[in-house]
Enzyme design. Structure first.
Site, PDB file in Angstrom:
ATOM      1  N   GLY A   1      -2.202  -1.179  -8.176  1.00 57.57           N
ATOM      2  CA  GLY A   1      -2.466  -1.657  -6.817  1.00 57.57           C
ATOM      3  C   GLY A   1      -3.831  -2.298  -6.698  1.00 57.57           C
ATOM      4  N   ALA A   2      -4.193  -3.096  -7.716  1.00 60.18           N
ATOM      5  CA  ALA A   2      -5.566  -3.610  -7.826  1.00 60.18           C
ATOM      6  C   ALA A   2      -5.788  -4.914  -7.080  1.00 60.18           C
ATOM      7  CB  ALA A   2      -5.919  -3.811  -9.303  1.00 60.18           C
TER       8      ALA A   2
ATOM      9  N   ARG B   1      -5.768  -5.558  -3.838  1.00 57.81           N
ATOM     10  CA  ARG B   1      -6.417  -5.519  -2.525  1.00 57.81           C
ATOM     11  C   ARG B   1      -6.909  -4.112  -2.218  1.00 57.81           C
ATOM     12  NH1 ARG B   1      -1.136  -6.061   1.503  1.00 57.81           N
ATOM     13  NH2 ARG B   1      -0.022  -4.224   0.741  1.00 57.81           N
TER      14      ARG B   1
ATOM     15  N   TYR C   1       5.286   9.515   4.419  1.00 55.43           N
ATOM     16  CA  TYR C   1       4.023   9.298   3.700  1.00 55.43           C
ATOM     17  C   TYR C   1       3.302  10.616   3.402  1.00 55.43           C
ATOM     18  CZ  TYR C   1      -0.605   7.387   2.651  1.00 55.43           C
ATOM     19  OH  TYR C   1      -1.809   7.080   2.052  1.00 55.43           O
TER      20      TYR C   1
ATOM     21  N   ALA D   1       4.452  13.619   3.164  1.00 61.96           N
ATOM     22  CA  ALA D   1       5.240  14.402   2.206  1.00 61.96           C
ATOM     23  C   ALA D   1       5.083  13.848   0.794  1.00 61.96           C
ATOM     24  CB  ALA D   1       6.714  14.406   2.622  1.00 61.96           C
TER      25      ALA D   1
ATOM     26  N   LYS E   1       2.518  12.288  -0.365  1.00 63.23           N
ATOM     27  CA  LYS E   1       1.169  12.587  -0.836  1.00 63.23           C
ATOM     28  C   LYS E   1       1.003  14.073  -1.145  1.00 63.23           C
ATOM     29  CE  LYS E   1      -0.515   8.423  -0.756  1.00 63.23           C
ATOM     30  NZ  LYS E   1      -1.006   7.764  -1.972  1.00 63.23           N
TER      31      LYS E   1
END
Length: 250
Positions: A12-13, A15, A148, A150, A152
């Site tokens: 996920g680099a 942004r 979300y 859950a 995490k």
């Protein structure tokens, strides 16, 4: 973890926190950074930071073939930063179940898939470190954030489980728990749930810098901004009170 001279991979680099992590790694002397995103074309501005050191990679956490190809291409990695993820806004009893499944498939199973692919790489390179970017959302089921929190929470427990497995193999595992960060993701959430726009926002650069501080200090749990640090203190002191607080944000 000694950042200077390391070779990192950041998912996920393209942004937000991921891009800030690439910048921070370079500033601290990383020899090479593999910058990964689903669409490699979106990485052009990141590669431009240091064309000789930043290597773009196409990697989709939900597509096994891309994960396997990334592990082959980035065979020199000593620091894996699992930052990529997705989200979906809504209440679990009402929202589209496909969205919930996508969040779980990406944030939990996708991160685990990347980790499993890169553990042999880290071992061949003499060990290293894994940093999983989680969220303070892991500590309470905020109703309007759908699956979300859950996902995490599952990532937190996975981080704890593999930490025990990987320690004898010379690999340390770190959980990173940012609070609200000034990113596109938070903007999206605030548009749908205005209450989230009232929280103080940390910058992505601050979160990246303090994440690397934690890695270099050997911290297992890293709270990389002031709001997150406050939540971390509450979590340690009274987990149930923190759960009630986060579950009260609708």
């Amino acid at each position: 973890m000694n950042i200077d001279g390391s070779t990192a991979l950041v998912t996920g680099a393209n942004r937000g926190i991921g891009r800030a992590l690439v910048t921070a790694l370079l500033a601290r002397g990383a020899a090479r950074v593999h910058a990964a995103a689903r669409n490699p074309a979106t990485l052009e501005p990141v590669v431009a930071l240091a064309p000789d050191q930043v290597i773009p990679l196409g990697l989709d956490l939900t597509v096994p073939a891309t994960v396997e190809a990334a592990a082959e291409a980035a065979s020199d990695v000593t620091l894996l930063v699992n930052n990529a993820g997705t989200h979906g806004v809504g209440h679990l009893l009402d929202m589209d179940l496909d969205v919930v499944e996508d969040v779980m498939r990406t944030n939990f199973l996708g991160t685990l898939r990347v980790l499993r692919a890169f553990v042999p790489v880290l071992e061949r390179n003499g060990g290293g470190a894994v940093a999983n970017v989680i969220s303070i959302g892991a500590f309470g089921g905020t109703p309007s954030l759908g699956g979300y929190p859950a996902s995490k929470a599952a990532l937190l427990l996975m981080t704890q489980a593999v930490r025990a497995d990987l320690a004898p193999r010379g690999i340390t595992v770190h959980g990173v728990f940012p609070g609200p960060v000034d990113t596109d993701m938070l903007d999206y959430v605030a548009r749908h749930e205005p209450a989230f726009g009232d929280f103080p926002r940390a910058s992505a650069d601050e979160v990246a810098g303090r994440t690397l501080d934690g890695l270099e200090a050997g911290a297992e749990d890293i709270f990389p901004d002031d709001f997150a640090a406050q939540v971390g203190r509450e979590w340690r002191a009274d987990p149930k009170a923190l759960e009630r607080r986060l579950s009260g944000i609708t």
